[in-house]
Design a protein around this motif. Structure first.
Motif, mmCIF file in Angstrom:
data_model
loop_
_atom_site.group_PDB
_atom_site.id
_atom_site.type_symbol
_atom_site.label_atom_id
_atom_site.label_comp_id
_atom_site.label_asym_id
_atom_site.label_seq_id
_atom_site.Cartn_x
_atom_site.Cartn_y
_atom_site.Cartn_z
ATOM 1 N N HIS A 1 0.845 -1.203 0.000
ATOM 2 C CA HIS A 1 0.000 0.000 0.000
ATOM 3 C C HIS A 1 0.876 1.248 0.000
ATOM 4 C CE1 HIS A 1 -4.166 1.635 1.294
ATOM 5 N NE2 HIS A 1 -3.447 2.635 0.816
ATOM 6 N N THR A 2 1.471 1.517 -1.159
ATOM 7 C CA THR A 2 2.221 2.757 -1.360
ATOM 8 C C THR A 2 1.652 3.469 -2.577
ATOM 9 O OG1 THR A 2 3.918 1.726 -2.752
ATOM 10 C CG2 THR A 2 4.316 1.744 -0.381
ATOM 11 N N HIS A 3 1.825 4.779 -2.614
ATOM 12 C CA HIS A 3 1.189 5.596 -3.650
ATOM 13 C C HIS A 3 2.225 6.232 -4.581
ATOM 14 C CE1 HIS A 3 -2.866 5.343 -1.992
ATOM 15 N NE2 HIS A 3 -2.323 5.466 -0.799
ATOM 16 N N PHE A 4 2.121 5.890 -5.839
ATOM 17 C CA PHE A 4 2.823 6.592 -6.914
ATOM 18 C C PHE A 4 1.784 6.866 -7.983
ATOM 19 C CE2 PHE A 4 6.209 4.454 -4.695
ATOM 20 C CZ PHE A 4 7.247 5.385 -4.705
ATOM 21 N N MET A 5 1.767 8.075 -8.491
ATOM 22 C CA MET A 5 0.762 8.481 -9.471
ATOM 23 C C MET A 5 1.297 9.667 -10.255
ATOM 24 S SD MET A 5 -2.067 10.140 -6.823
ATOM 25 C CE MET A 5 -2.208 8.620 -5.877
ATOM 26 N N PRO A 6 0.626 10.057 -11.340
ATOM 27 C CA PRO A 6 1.115 11.210 -12.104
ATOM 28 C C PRO A 6 1.314 12.417 -11.200
ATOM 29 C CG PRO A 6 -0.675 10.118 -13.277
ATOM 30 C CD PRO A 6 -0.594 9.466 -11.925
ATOM 31 N N GLN A 7 2.398 13.170 -11.435
ATOM 32 C CA GLN A 7 2.757 14.248 -10.533
ATOM 33 C C GLN A 7 1.650 15.287 -10.375
ATOM 34 O OE1 GLN A 7 5.390 14.350 -8.511
ATOM 35 N NE2 GLN A 7 4.446 16.187 -7.630
ATOM 36 N N ARG A 8 0.953 15.570 -11.464
ATOM 37 C CA ARG A 8 -0.115 16.562 -11.381
ATOM 38 C C ARG A 8 -1.218 16.103 -10.439
ATOM 39 N NH1 ARG A 8 -3.477 18.898 -16.639
ATOM 40 N NH2 ARG A 8 -4.825 20.347 -15.489
ATOM 41 N N LEU A 9 -1.565 14.815 -10.511
ATOM 42 C CA LEU A 9 -2.585 14.272 -9.622
ATOM 43 C C LEU A 9 -2.075 14.205 -8.186
ATOM 44 C CD1 LEU A 9 -5.345 13.007 -9.159
ATOM 45 C CD2 LEU A 9 -4.379 10.802 -9.835
ATOM 46 N N LEU A 10 -0.825 13.789 -8.019
ATOM 47 C CA LEU A 10 -0.260 13.696 -6.679
ATOM 48 C C LEU A 10 -0.235 15.063 -6.006
ATOM 49 C CD1 LEU A 10 1.000 11.831 -4.561
ATOM 50 C CD2 LEU A 10 3.234 12.309 -5.587
ATOM 51 N N ALA A 11 0.089 16.103 -6.769
ATOM 52 C CA ALA A 11 0.093 17.463 -6.218
ATOM 53 C C ALA A 11 -1.294 17.847 -5.716
ATOM 54 C CB ALA A 11 0.573 18.453 -7.272
ATOM 55 N N LYS A 12 -2.331 17.417 -6.441
ATOM 56 C CA LYS A 12 -3.698 17.705 -6.008
ATOM 57 C C LYS A 12 -4.036 16.925 -4.737
ATOM 58 C CE LYS A 12 -5.584 18.939 -10.543
ATOM 59 N NZ LYS A 12 -6.581 18.590 -11.599
ATOM 60 N N VAL A 13 -3.566 15.675 -4.661
ATOM 61 C CA VAL A 13 -3.792 14.881 -3.456
ATOM 62 C C VAL A 13 -3.114 15.542 -2.264
ATOM 63 C CG1 VAL A 13 -3.291 12.675 -2.330
ATOM 64 C CG2 VAL A 13 -4.116 12.719 -4.695
ATOM 65 N N TRP A 14 -1.859 15.968 -2.446
ATOM 66 C CA TRP A 14 -1.146 16.623 -1.356
ATOM 67 C C TRP A 14 -1.834 17.916 -0.937
ATOM 68 C CZ3 TRP A 14 4.552 15.879 -3.432
ATOM 69 C CH2 TRP A 14 4.938 14.556 -3.190
ATOM 70 N N ALA A 15 -2.326 18.680 -1.902
ATOM 71 C CA ALA A 15 -3.035 19.920 -1.580
ATOM 72 C C ALA A 15 -4.290 19.620 -0.766
ATOM 73 C CB ALA A 15 -3.386 20.672 -2.865
ATOM 74 N N TYR A 16 -4.954 18.512 -1.096
ATOM 75 C CA TYR A 16 -6.151 18.122 -0.351
ATOM 76 C C TYR A 16 -5.791 17.790 1.097
ATOM 77 C CZ TYR A 16 -10.770 16.080 0.410
ATOM 78 O OH TYR A 16 -12.024 15.808 0.889
ATOM 79 N N PHE A 17 -4.703 17.054 1.285
ATOM 80 C CA PHE A 17 -4.248 16.753 2.639
ATOM 81 C C PHE A 17 -3.853 18.030 3.367
ATOM 82 C CE2 PHE A 17 -3.833 12.372 1.134
ATOM 83 C CZ PHE A 17 -4.169 11.648 2.267
ATOM 84 N N ASP A 18 -3.157 18.922 2.671
ATOM 85 C CA ASP A 18 -2.724 20.173 3.302
ATOM 86 C C ASP A 18 -3.907 20.984 3.813
ATOM 87 O OD1 ASP A 18 -0.101 19.557 2.733
ATOM 88 O OD2 ASP A 18 0.026 20.821 0.946
#
Length: 275
Positions: free
Chosen positions: A8-25
């Protein structure tokens, strides 16, 4: 414990990952609390960091939050797996008319594990649009890591009920319950006890961050010990608010023993994926 398999580790397109991180932030409604990202690095550094912890195989968990995303995510994941030999080729799907074709295409590309996120996707696993998907994955014997517990906040189709109904229809489905089913730990343990192809991953379980809000019941530890051949290491790397070492130490604090830890952190997943 020098050799690990993290399912259970996450790698995904950088643009999508940035959105995920922004959501967590922003501590969005599906997060519900302050959640700093510990390993907010570029992709190569994240890979080197994960390998530095002794991880020999890992996944690239990615998931759509709306229709029309799954196929492009799967194409990216296929390319990522091709250039990352220690990644277990991961794919995903959504409850939409193209779901069966998307899954069939991903399997043809070489997918070895799927991610199904009922909280983020907000779809019913028993949606008739997915009947062909579950039948195909059952026949293929390809595991589906499923966020189906109601943590950190409930969704319309989280909790043990929808998954219990799904398994009643597809009892041989190789389903991996993410986060040990947090916070409905005991209900999901019961499903694993009933269905022999159900496994559970340890993502975030037993860490101080989770124990504060959704502690694992101590009375259920013997049941978790008895399922020692069907519990898999998961961490949510890189999207965790503590260190990778903290996740491993949290498992040690269960006091379930060295043999249990060795099985959970390596042997069970190595057997499941034929490593």
């Amino acid at each position: 414990m020098s050799r690990l398999v993290d399912v259970h580790t996450h790698f995904m397109p950088q643009r999508l990952l940035a959105k995920v991180w922004a959501y967590f932030d922003a501590a969005g409604p599906l997060v519900g609390r302050h959640w700093p990202i510990t390993y907010r690095h570029e992709e190569r550094q994240r890979l080197e960091t994960l390998r530095g912890f002794g991880v020999r195989a890992f996944t690239s968990m990615l998931y759509p939050h709306k229709p029309g995303m799954a196929r492009s995510l799967n194409d990216w994941a296929a390319e990522f797996a091709a250039r990352t030999p220690d990644c277990l080729h991961t794919a995903t799907f959504y409850a939409e008319p193209s779901a069966l074709d998307d899954v069939r295409r991903a399997l043809e590309q070489g997918a070895r594990v799927f991610k199904c996120h009922l909280q983020v996707g907000a779809y019913d696993p028993n949606d008739p649009l997915l009947d062909g998907v579950w039948a195909l994955l059952t026949e293929a014997g390809v595991p589906v890591v499923t966020h189906c517990g109601s943590g950190p906040v409930p969704g319309p189709f989280t909790g043990p009920g929808p998954v219990a109904a799904l398994l009643a229809r597809y009892p041989r489905l190789p389903l991996t319950v993410a986060h040990l089913g947090m916070p409905e730990y005991e209900e999901f343990l019961a499903l694993a006890e009933r269905y022999e192809r159900v496994t559970l991953d340890t993502t975030m379980a037993f860490t101080a961050f989770v124990e504060e809000a959704a502690p694992f019941p101590r009375r259920a530890l013997p049941r978790l010990a008895d399922l020692g051949d069907r519990v898999l290491l998961g961490t949510d790397f890189p999207n965790i608010p503590y260190s990778y070492a903290d996740a491993l130490h949290a498992l040690e604090r269960t006091d379930l023993g060295t043999a249990w830890l060795r099985a959970v952190c390596h042997d069970n997943a190595a057997r499941l994926f034929g490593l």
